[in-house]
Design a protein around this motif. Structure first.
Motif, short mmCIF file in Angstrom:
data_model
loop_
_atom_site.label_atom_id
_atom_site.label_comp_id
_atom_site.label_asym_id
_atom_site.label_seq_id
_atom_site.Cartn_x
_atom_site.Cartn_y
_atom_site.Cartn_z
N ALA A 288 -11.89 -4.10 3.68
CA ALA A 288 -10.44 -4.32 3.68
C ALA A 288 -10.13 -5.81 3.48
N LEU B 47 -10.82 -6.75 -0.08
CA LEU B 47 -9.81 -6.25 -1.01
C LEU B 47 -8.51 -7.03 -0.90
N ASP B 48 -8.28 -7.68 0.25
CA ASP B 48 -7.14 -8.60 0.35
C ASP B 48 -7.33 -9.73 -0.66
N TYR C 96 -9.17 -9.52 -3.38
CA TYR C 96 -9.00 -8.89 -4.69
C TYR C 96 -7.53 -8.87 -5.08
N ASP C 97 -6.67 -8.54 -4.09
CA ASP C 97 -5.24 -8.42 -4.39
C ASP C 97 -4.66 -9.76 -4.83
N ASP D 62 -6.80 4.79 0.65
CA ASP D 62 -5.73 3.90 1.10
C ASP D 62 -6.10 2.43 0.96
N SER E 211 -2.94 0.86 -0.95
CA SER E 211 -2.04 0.06 -0.12
C SER E 211 -1.90 -1.38 -0.60
N ARG E 212 -2.68 -1.77 -1.58
CA ARG E 212 -2.62 -3.14 -2.10
C ARG E 212 -2.11 -3.07 -3.53
N PRO E 213 -0.87 -3.58 -3.77
CA PRO E 213 -0.19 -3.31 -5.05
C PRO E 213 -0.97 -3.71 -6.30
N ASN E 214 -1.56 -4.91 -6.31
CA ASN E 214 -2.27 -5.34 -7.51
C ASN E 214 -3.57 -4.55 -7.70
N VAL E 215 -4.26 -4.32 -6.58
CA VAL E 215 -5.48 -3.50 -6.62
C VAL E 215 -5.14 -2.09 -7.12
#
Lengths: 211, 214
Positions: free
Chosen positions: A141, A144-145, A147-148, A183, A187-191
């Motif tokens: 998680a 992926l922040d 990544y976003d 999720d 839950s991460r718009p760009n991802v």
């Protein structure tokens, strides 16, 4: 002679090479390695792939393993056809390699780690370490922040064009989604935007359920 | 402008970048990021490295992170100087070098870093060693190095008969493995031992160990 892809239909790494070959319009012959019979541990197999893993390719006698190395080799050899998967400008190529390394260092260990606890251990008669599984998810998680943030500045993980770096994420992301972890990505718009795009490519749709 | 490496002298990834700079005679400036003070997690740093890890380079304004892409970039940019052949250009030789680098990243690094974490970094942070995890990591590393032993019985280095960046990439974590008393992984296997000695006795690696200290 047509390229031979030795692997297992649902193996993540085998499907990675398959999706790359399809993006490049490179025909291949899939040769099944029988895991049930431990063919991957047989002397004939380990003579080619000493780690007893899939896949490997056989291109007219030239044999290569490690899916990311195979993918790079094909993308360079067939650079003139299909989708361009590795940039040629030196700095763009470096940013592409950065994207590949982000996947293998930051994404893969935790995606694999989680899958190992929840799925692979059970197959070997070992018990899931739920705490460790949770830890992998928590780390994933946080990754992926990042990544976003990256995907808010550039269209793809390796730059502004699609590259191998994006394709390398397909198999394990799909695996995580089937394990109920969608999720993380939704839950991460760009991802989410990036995932929707790469996972709907015809090349992936053709192999996602079997190389 | 001289290449700037933002890293930490004992960081394995930082050391790989310095190793390649020395092999290729690339001048550089190593700027220490204080990991103990959490400098790598500060906004001033994560602005350039979104994952908050070391190292990253600034090559005249071009920012790049992840040590293996950094060394590939430097090897290609400075191909004509220093040690030759670390990243071959012949397609099949290049593929074999990439295969070697991938072996290091997939089969060596995760297991060695895990062992070092259990034996050294966790106790240093007041955490206890997870013996079951340590045992599993050692078992896996043993399996992987058994395969290395086979490969290195047929060819001098992991990517063929000449040394490539795939071999060099093992030096930082392999040396750390020795430091925590696990050198037997190398010494117990004749071909691996021979290869390991050759990689780590290179003057450039000796120079990294001498220079990259606090």
């Amino acid at each position: 002679m047509v390229l031979k892809l030795h692997g297992a239909r649902m193996s993540t790494c085998t499907r990675t090479v398959a999706v790359v070959a399809r993006e490049l319009n490179v025909p291949y012959e899939f040769v099944d390695v029988d895991f049930a019979k431990a063919e991957h541990k047989s002397p004939a197999f380990t003579a080619v792939q000493p780690f007893g893993q899939v896949p490997y390719i056989d291109e007219d006698g030239f044999k290569l393993f490690e899916s990311r190395a195979i993918s790079r080799y094909l993308a360079k050899k067939y650079a003139g056809q299909g989708t361009k998967l590795i940039p040629t400008d030196p700095k763009d190529e470096a940013v592409f390699e950065q994207g590949v390394s982000i996947e293998s260092s930051n994404f893969y260990p935790h995606a694999f780690g989680f899958a190992f606890e929840k799925v692979f251990k059970a197959r070997r008669g070992l018990t899931t370490d739920e705490a460790r599984a949770e830890e992998h998810l928590k780390t994933l998680a946080a990754k992926l922040d990042a990544y976003d943030v990256i995907l808010g500045k550039q269209k793809y993980i390796g730059g502004n064009e699609l590259t191998l770096a994006d394709l390398f994420h397909l198999a394990y992301t799909q695996f995580l989604i089937t394990l109920g972890q969608g999720d993380l990505f939704e839950s991460r718009p760009n991802v989410a935007r990036w995932w929707k795009e790469i996972s709907n490519r015809p090349s992936w749709l053709a192999v996602k359920d079997g190389a | 402008m001289v290449l700037k490496i933002y890293g930490f002298p004992f960081s394995t990834a930082t050391r790989l970048v310095v190793f390649v700079c020395k092999e290729k005679q690339i001048p550089y400036e190593l700027i220490t990021i204080d990991l103990f003070k959490g400098e790598h997690k500060q906004p001033a740093y994560t602005k350039f490295h979104p994952f908050g890890q070391v190292p990253y380079i600034d090559d005249d304004g071009f920012i790049l992170f992840e040590s293996r892409p950094i060394v590939r970039y430097l090897l290609k940019k400075h191909a004509s100087q220093g040690t030759q052949g670390l990243l071959p250009t012949d397609p099949q030789a290049e593929a074999r070098a990439e295969q070697a680098l991938s072996i290091e990243a997939s089969s060596f690094d995760p297991n060695v870093s895990g062992i070092v974490a259990e034996l050294y970094f966790k106790p240093q942070r007041g955490l206890s060693t997870d013996e079951a995890n340590l045992a599993r990591l050692k078992e896996t590393l043993n399996e992987k190095l058994d395969a290395y032993e086979v490969i290195l019985g047929k060819q001098k280095f992991l990517g063929g008969d000449s040394i490539t960046v795939g071999d060099l990439a093992h030096a930082p974590y392999g040396t750390l493995l020795e430091t925590v008393g696990q050198g037997e992984f190398f010494t117990s296997r004749p071909n691996v031992a021979r290869w390991w000695k050759e990689v780590t006795s290179r003057p450039a690696w000796e120079a990294v160990k001498a220079e990259c200290v606090l």
